[in-house]
Write an enzyme that holds these catalytic residues in place. Structure first.
Site, PDB file in Angstrom:
ATOM      1  N   GLN A 138      -4.806  -1.267   9.602  1.00  0.00           N
ATOM      2  CA  GLN A 138      -4.688  -2.614   9.029  1.00  0.00           C
ATOM      3  C   GLN A 138      -5.258  -3.643  10.000  1.00  0.00           C
ATOM      4  O   GLN A 138      -4.945  -3.631  11.192  1.00  0.00           O
ATOM      5  CB  GLN A 138      -3.210  -2.906   8.711  1.00  0.00           C
TER       6      GLN A 138
ATOM      7  N   ASP B  78     -11.140   2.790   4.057  1.00  0.00           N
ATOM      8  CA  ASP B  78     -11.482   1.367   3.958  1.00  0.00           C
ATOM      9  C   ASP B  78     -12.989   1.148   3.815  1.00  0.00           C
ATOM     10  O   ASP B  78     -13.424   0.058   3.440  1.00  0.00           O
ATOM     11  CB  ASP B  78     -11.036   0.637   5.233  1.00  0.00           C
TER      12      ASP B  78
ATOM     13  N   LYS C 148       0.841  -1.201   0.000  1.00  0.00           N
ATOM     14  CA  LYS C 148       0.000   0.000   0.000  1.00  0.00           C
ATOM     15  C   LYS C 148       0.877   1.253   0.000  1.00  0.00           C
ATOM     16  O   LYS C 148       0.602   2.221  -0.715  1.00  0.00           O
ATOM     17  CB  LYS C 148      -0.940  -0.016   1.209  1.00  0.00           C
TER      18      LYS C 148
HETATM   19  N1  GUN Z   1      -7.029  -6.768   6.266  1.00  0.00           N
HETATM   20  C1  GUN Z   1      -7.353  -7.542   5.210  1.00  0.00           C
HETATM   21  N2  GUN Z   1      -7.871  -6.776   4.212  1.00  0.00           N
HETATM   22  C2  GUN Z   1      -7.864  -5.511   4.662  1.00  0.00           C
HETATM   23  C3  GUN Z   1      -8.261  -4.277   4.085  1.00  0.00           C
HETATM   24  O1  GUN Z   1      -8.761  -4.179   2.964  1.00  0.00           O
HETATM   25  N3  GUN Z   1      -8.065  -3.177   4.865  1.00  0.00           N
HETATM   26  C4  GUN Z   1      -7.555  -3.246   6.111  1.00  0.00           C
HETATM   27  N4  GUN Z   1      -7.433  -2.117   6.802  1.00  0.00           N
HETATM   28  N5  GUN Z   1      -7.183  -4.374   6.675  1.00  0.00           N
HETATM   29  C5  GUN Z   1      -7.329  -5.493   5.950  1.00  0.00           C
END
Ligand code: GUN
Length: 280
Positions: free
Chosen positions: A89, A112, A45
């Site tokens: 996350q 998100d 990311k």
């Molecule tokens: N953990 C697994 N997929 C995601 C996601 O799309 N965003 C976040 N913040 N955590 C995750």
């Protein structure tokens, strides 16, 4: 095969142009603890955000960080004018209440789309921030000319991150949607009727060629690390029956990152008053 990498590169190039036009877009990510998969995702990311010109802040906290400290940090970022988007996350360490942290993120900065305000807007058909993985699946369908309108779609999995929002997006695009899960009586029977299949349960090779309607579009979101490498929920042999299939890796994963960056641009536009939005 649906080339998620190539489409993601196009979305990221669009994002880079938007970021240059806006002058500044700030994204803060919070990673608590040392889950190896989460570290890989956060690296991906950040690399993509930085390449797109986004001012990306990478906050990493030790696994034993108290919940109150994480909540305090989220509050601080909510009030920070340099930060347009915030991503925490998941999963968080056991002692931290994920719901409490997710609810603490300001809905306007919740790139998100996990906050109930954003989930609620998606449910009502007026989405602002949409979870990145299902948004990426919709983008893939559009790019490959699959209009969900009038089609039968089956979503395997009902998670808050993928299955549920995926079902909502497909309904909004006028598909007839069936959500299947661990208690579904005849999973194969449902999948056999589907023109669009999204598999997101983390069971390697679950969807086999005999389950798939010839010509169907199949999107693989499940990701399991095995001794033989990364495996998806869809048996690669499905390629011989499906009309379209996402590879694993190189399908829905790169799109998730690209759509997150697009959400950060959306957050920046919203916060600058360039994007009107009801109820926020
Ligand atoms: N953990 C697994 N997929 C995601 C996601 O799309 N965003 C976040 N913040 N955590 C995750």
């Amino acid at each position: 095969m649906m080339d998620g990498k190539a489409l993601a590169a196009r979305v990221r190039a669009d994002v880079a142009r938007d970021v240059a036009e806006l002058g500044h877009v700030g994204l803060a990510t919070i990673l608590v603890g040392d889950d190896p998969a989460s570290h890989v995702y956060i690296e991906g990311k950040h690399k993509a955000a930085t390449e797109a010109g986004i001012d990306a802040r990478d906050v990493r906290l030790p696994a034993d960080t108290p919940e109150a400290d994480v909540l305090g940090l989220v509050e601080q970022l909510n009030g920070d004018d340099e930060v347009d988007g915030i991503l925490v996350q998941l999963p968080l360490p056991e002692h931290i209440d994920e719901t409490a942290v997710t609810y603490a993120v300001a809905p306007s900065k919740d790139v998100d789309g996990f906050h109930p305000v954003n989930a609620g807007h998606l449910y009502l058909g007026t989405p602002l921030h949409v979870p990145a993985t299902p948004a990426g699946c919709m983008e893939l369908l559009a790019a490959y000319g699959v209009d969900p309108s009038g089609k039968d779609a089956v979503v395997i999995g009902r998670s808050e991150i993928v299955g549920r929002p995926m079902a909502m997006l497909l309904v909004q695009a006028h598909a007839t949607v069936t959500v299947c899960h661990s208690r579904t009586a005849d999973l194969a029977g449902h999948v056999r009727r589907a023109d669009i299949v999204v598999a997101a349960v983390g069971r390697p090779g679950l969807v086999t060629p005999d389950w798939v309607k010839p010509g169907a579009a199949v999107l693989d979101v499940g990701l399991t690390r095995t001794e033989e490498g990364i495996r998806g929920d869809v048996d690669p042999e499905v390629a011989s029956v499906a009309g379209l299939l996402t590879p694993m890796p190189g399908g829905t994963g790169p799109m998730t990152i690209a759509m997150l960056l697009r959400s950060a641009v959306k957050a920046a536009r919203f916060r600058r008053g360039l994007l009107a939005y009801p109820g926020l």
